[in-house]
Design an enzyme around this catalytic site. Structure first.
Site, PDB file in Angstrom:
ATOM      1  CG  ASP A 162      -1.820  -1.143   1.406  1.00  0.00           C
ATOM      2  OD1 ASP A 162      -3.030  -0.976   1.363  1.00  0.00           O
ATOM      3  OD2 ASP A 162      -1.306  -2.277   1.565  1.00  0.00           O
ATOM      4  CB  THR A 173      -5.404  -3.846   2.477  1.00  0.00           C
ATOM      5  OG1 THR A 173      -5.167  -2.714   1.643  1.00  0.00           O
ATOM      6  CG2 THR A 173      -4.142  -4.145   3.262  1.00  0.00           C
TER       7      THR A 173
HETATM    8  N1  LIG Z   1     -14.528  -0.773   7.915  1.00  0.00           N
HETATM    9  C1  LIG Z   1     -13.592  -0.475   7.009  1.00  0.00           C
HETATM   10  N2  LIG Z   1     -12.371  -0.037   7.389  1.00  0.00           N
HETATM   11  C2  LIG Z   1     -11.437   0.251   6.483  1.00  0.00           C
HETATM   12  N3  LIG Z   1     -11.608   0.145   5.143  1.00  0.00           N
HETATM   13  C3  LIG Z   1     -12.788  -0.274   4.721  1.00  0.00           C
HETATM   14  C4  LIG Z   1     -13.836  -0.612   5.613  1.00  0.00           C
HETATM   15  N4  LIG Z   1     -14.888  -1.019   4.889  1.00  0.00           N
HETATM   16  C5  LIG Z   1     -14.508  -0.930   3.614  1.00  0.00           C
HETATM   17  N5  LIG Z   1     -13.246  -0.471   3.485  1.00  0.00           N
HETATM   18  C6  LIG Z   1     -12.491  -0.192   2.258  1.00  0.00           C
HETATM   19  O1  LIG Z   1     -13.392  -0.343   1.175  1.00  0.00           O
HETATM   20  C7  LIG Z   1     -13.020  -1.463   0.359  1.00  0.00           C
HETATM   21  C8  LIG Z   1     -14.255  -2.218  -0.031  1.00  0.00           C
HETATM   22  O2  LIG Z   1     -14.814  -2.813   1.110  1.00  0.00           O
HETATM   23  P1  LIG Z   1     -15.160  -4.364   1.169  1.00  0.00           P
HETATM   24  O3  LIG Z   1     -14.024  -5.139   0.602  1.00  0.00           O
HETATM   25  O4  LIG Z   1     -15.423  -4.626   2.604  1.00  0.00           O
HETATM   26  O5  LIG Z   1     -16.371  -4.455   0.320  1.00  0.00           O
HETATM   27  C9  LIG Z   1     -12.080  -2.272   1.229  1.00  0.00           C
HETATM   28  O6  LIG Z   1     -11.237  -3.047   0.441  1.00  0.00           O
HETATM   29  C10 LIG Z   1     -11.371  -1.205   2.013  1.00  0.00           C
HETATM   30  O7  LIG Z   1     -10.404  -0.570   1.175  1.00  0.00           O
HETATM   31  P2  LIG Z   1      -8.813  -0.867   1.359  1.00  0.00           P
HETATM   32  O8  LIG Z   1      -8.614  -2.320   1.156  1.00  0.00           O
HETATM   33  O9  LIG Z   1      -8.250  -0.021   0.269  1.00  0.00           O
HETATM   34  O10 LIG Z   1      -8.445  -0.368   2.717  1.00  0.00           O
HETATM   35 MG   LIG Z   2      -7.038   0.522   3.511  1.00  0.00          MG
HETATM   36 MG   LIG Z   3      -6.411   0.765  -0.023  1.00  0.00          MG
END
Ligand SMILES: Nc1ncnc2c1ncn2[C@@H]1O[C@H](COP(=O)(O)O)[C@@H](O)[C@H]1OP(=O)(O)O
Ligand SMILES: [Mg+2]
Ligand SMILES: [Mg+2]
Ligand SMILES: [Mg+2]
Length: 346
Positions: free
Chosen positions: A50, A123
């Site tokens: 990241d 992530t």
């Molecule tokens: N509660 C959370 N805390 C942090 N990031 C979140 C959260 N919910 C969703 N996200 C971000 O939104 C994206 C889509 O959500 P999900 O996979 O749960 O559908 C995740 O990959 C994450 O992005 P990232 O991976 O860039 O941190």
């Molecule tokens: Mg993130």
């Molecule tokens: Mg991210």
């Protein structure tokens, strides 16, 4: 690069090339095996991939377009050290450079643009994919010891399932003008294709308002209602919104970018996430690409998010997206008022 090409088109073409480079960084960190995981909050992690992918994207874009506002998911250091010279990508995708810029975007200047960067979306899936890969090496040797034929079959199926997790990972670069996402890139570092018997890793999907989308083959929505939703951030509100959809199938996958890809490729009809958690960098690029393909992404109440430099970063009222406006309307009509209020009052 010809300066007669309008800025928005040049920036999109540069973003495609930079996203490819960032995707290679994501794969390289995984192959080295030192993920450098930091816990930012509950169910919220950051890895070396990241951090490095974001540094690469921001440094490369800022060097070429110094007056842009660029907002990335990961915190930046006070005095960012210089990035390796091969991260400062100057190439621009030729196919994108040839696109016709929408008339109202032709005069846009750097100062009018806000770029939202999610260097690694998914992530959770990236870190879990890494853990499972490690475990598989051990599993493989264990199974070889038991029975060589069974072990090969099992190992192949295990590899496929792990590979599935890593496929959820994307690199997102969204370009907004006047608070609206107008163009975007979704790069998938672990998408595998065979070209002339050779394995090629990664693909890059792009979209520009009125010009369309590229980098993949769009497909119509499935015949029955298939919902795509979170696999790592569920809660009772998320589940309630899924129940009311009356769907034939629910796919639980990681990342906002990957879920929008599922819509574009006809694997799912609607993306529903009735919860805060996503931020502007999660939805800017996917919203732009989806809109360029005729789809729509809003919050659960049906309102558009705004992407100006001073907006709040959290998408507090969730995500509702579909590959066309009819499906979006249908999904919106199924969400009960009390669920909308529960999210709006959070
Ligand atoms: N509660 C959370 N805390 C942090 N990031 C979140 C959260 N919910 C969703 N996200 C971000 O939104 C994206 C889509 O959500 P999900 O996979 O749960 O559908 C995740 O990959 C994450 O992005 P990232 O991976 O860039 O941190
Ligand atoms: Mg993130
Ligand atoms: Mg991210
Ligand atoms: Mg994300």
């Amino acid at each position: 690069m010809s300066s007669t090409v309008p800025l928005v088109v040049r920036l999109l073409a540069s973003s495609v090339s930079v996203a490819n480079r960032a995707g290679k960084i994501v794969r390289d960190v995984m192959s080295k095996g030192e993920l450098g995981i930091v816990e930012k909050g509950k169910d919220d992690y950051q890895t070396e991939a990241d951090r490095s992918a974001q540094k690469c994207i921001i440094a490369a874009l800022a060097a070429q377009y110094p007056k842009l506002s660029i907002i990335g998911e990961e915190d930046r250091e006070e005095n960012e050290p210089e990035v390796p010279s091969d991260w400062l990508v100057v190439d621009a995708d030729k196919e994108v450079l040839a696109l016709t810029c929408p008339a109202d975007l032709q005069g846009v200047k750097e100062e009018d643009i806000v770029v939202w960067v999610d260097p690694l979306d998914g992530t959770s899936e990236y870190t879990q994919g890494a853990l499972m890969l490690k475990r598989n090496h051990w599993e493989r040797w264990k199974m070889y010891l038991i029975h060589p034929l069974i072990s090969i079959k099992w190992y192949l199926s295990l590899l496929q399932s792990n590979y599935g997790f890593l496929e959820h990972v994307t690199v997102l670069i969204g370009i907004s003008v006047n608070e609206e996402p107008v163009a975007g890139v979704i790069h998938q570092p672990y998408y595998k294709t065979m070209i002339g018997g050779e394995k090629k890793m990664g693909r890059t999907i792009w979209g520009l308002r009125e010009a369309g989308v590229g980098g993949f083959t769009p497909a119509p929505p499935p015949d029955s209602l298939i919902i795509t939703t979170t696999r790592s951030h569920s809660n009772p509100l998320v589940e309630k919104a899924l129940q009311v959809m009356n769907a034939s199938q629910i796919l639980r996958v990681g990342g906002a970018g990957y879920k929008v890809l599922q819509l574009l490729e006809g694997k799912a009809s609607v993306y529903v996430f009735a919860s805060p958690g996503c931020k502007k960098w999660d939805t800017c690029a996917p919203e732009a690409v989806l809109a360029a393909a005729g789809g729509k992404l809003t919050d659960i109440l049906g309102n558009n998010y705004k992407y100006g430099a001073s907006v709040g970063k959290p998408n507090k009222t969730g995500v509702l997206a579909a590959v066309n406006h009819d499906l979006h309307n249908y999904a919106l009509s199924r969400i009960p008022q009390e669920l909308k209020e529960a999210l709006a009052n959070k």
